[in-house]
Write a protein that holds these residues in place. Structure first.
Motif, PDB file in Angstrom:
ATOM      1  N   TYR A   1     -12.697  -1.333  -6.136  1.00 19.24           N
ATOM      2  CA  TYR A   1     -12.658  -0.517  -4.915  1.00 19.24           C
ATOM      3  C   TYR A   1     -12.193   0.901  -5.235  1.00 19.24           C
ATOM      4  CZ  TYR A   1      -7.567  -0.837  -4.745  1.00 19.24           C
ATOM      5  OH  TYR A   1      -6.240  -0.741  -5.044  1.00 19.24           O
TER       6      TYR A   1
ATOM      7  N   LEU B   1      -9.780   3.954  -3.462  1.00 21.48           N
ATOM      8  CA  LEU B   1      -8.830   4.332  -2.425  1.00 21.48           C
ATOM      9  C   LEU B   1      -8.998   5.820  -2.170  1.00 21.48           C
ATOM     10  CD1 LEU B   1      -5.201   3.310  -1.957  1.00 21.48           C
ATOM     11  CD2 LEU B   1      -5.731   5.727  -2.064  1.00 21.48           C
TER      12      LEU B   1
ATOM     13  N   MET C   1       0.832  -1.205   0.000  1.00 19.04           N
ATOM     14  CA  MET C   1       0.000   0.000   0.000  1.00 19.04           C
ATOM     15  C   MET C   1       0.866   1.255   0.000  1.00 19.04           C
ATOM     16  SD  MET C   1      -2.971   1.409  -0.086  1.00 19.04           S
ATOM     17  CE  MET C   1      -4.034   0.017   0.171  1.00 19.04           C
TER      18      MET C   1
ATOM     19  N   PHE D   1      -7.652   9.114   0.007  1.00 17.21           N
ATOM     20  CA  PHE D   1      -6.346   9.449   0.563  1.00 17.21           C
ATOM     21  C   PHE D   1      -6.327  10.863   1.134  1.00 17.21           C
ATOM     22  CE2 PHE D   1      -1.996  11.144  -0.200  1.00 17.21           C
ATOM     23  CZ  PHE D   1      -1.291  10.299   0.633  1.00 17.21           C
TER      24      PHE D   1
ATOM     25  N   SER E   1      -8.013  10.524  -4.410  1.00 18.52           N
ATOM     26  CA  SER E   1      -8.552   9.177  -4.515  1.00 18.52           C
ATOM     27  C   SER E   1      -8.230   8.618  -5.889  1.00 18.52           C
ATOM     28  CB  SER E   1     -10.073   9.177  -4.309  1.00 18.52           C
ATOM     29  OG  SER E   1     -10.719   9.851  -5.368  1.00 18.52           O
TER      30      SER E   1
ATOM     31  N   ASN F   1     -10.025   2.556   2.214  1.00 17.22           N
ATOM     32  CA  ASN F   1     -10.490   1.849   1.025  1.00 17.22           C
ATOM     33  C   ASN F   1     -11.968   1.555   1.160  1.00 17.22           C
ATOM     34  OD1 ASN F   1      -8.070   1.543  -0.579  1.00 17.22           O
ATOM     35  ND2 ASN F   1      -7.319   0.311   1.119  1.00 17.22           N
TER      36      ASN F   1
ATOM     37  N   VAL G   1      -5.317   6.313   4.567  1.00 16.85           N
ATOM     38  CA  VAL G   1      -5.909   5.621   3.428  1.00 16.85           C
ATOM     39  C   VAL G   1      -7.159   4.903   3.915  1.00 16.85           C
ATOM     40  CG1 VAL G   1      -5.595   3.792   1.712  1.00 16.85           C
ATOM     41  CG2 VAL G   1      -3.670   5.261   2.336  1.00 16.85           C
TER      42      VAL G   1
END
Length: 151
Positions: free
Chosen positions: A78, A80, A47, A82, A72, A94, A92
């Protein structure tokens, strides 16, 4: 079938990572795993490596110096989300693709970090977060999000 659909629609927040400025994973919490489980340490390294690469990519391709960087990105399975603080803490979150913009929620999570970790003399900043109060408050905050309970 209805029960499976309800579960699939119910949990839309998958996991949360907090990294310090050097890439050390300070905190991880998982509400739902989509793929095959590997070690948490390996997942955190992957990650952070991906975050580092995306930030470098965004910085190089941006016609102007990015003020925020990226907020993001999406895959077909999905999203992510941020947030990076001025101190270099990276958060982060998800989520499912249908989750709304979570940028304000990431800032709220950062405020929880400041209030319950940074200002707590029993917590060592830069070390793994072991505070039960922090874990409970983060879990309560995430479970209260419309994205977590949306149908």
């Amino acid at each position: 079938v209805h029960g499976k659909l309800a579960v699939a629609c119910w949990v839309m927040i998958f996991n949360l990572y907090l990294f310090d400025r050097t890439g050390k994973c300070l905190y991880f919490h998982e509400w739902k795993r989509l793929g095959k489980a590997s070690s948490k340490e390996d997942d955190a390294k992957l990650m952070y490596g991906m975050l580092y690469s995306i930030k470098a990519f965004v910085t190089r391709l941006s016609p102007k110096p990015p003020k925020v960087g990226f907020l993001s990105y999406r895959t077909k399975s999905y999203k992510l989300n941020f947030y990076e603080s001025l101190s270099g803490l990276k958060i982060v979150l998800n989520s499912d693709l249908s989750a709304p913009d979570l940028s304000e929620d990431l800032k709220e999570l950062y405020q929880l970090y400041v209030d319950l970790v940074v200002r707590n003399p029993l917590c060592a900043v830069g070390e793994s977060i072991e505070s039960d109060l922090f874990r409970e408050r983060v879990d309560k905050y995430i479970r209260a999000l419309p994205a977590f309970r949306s149908q």
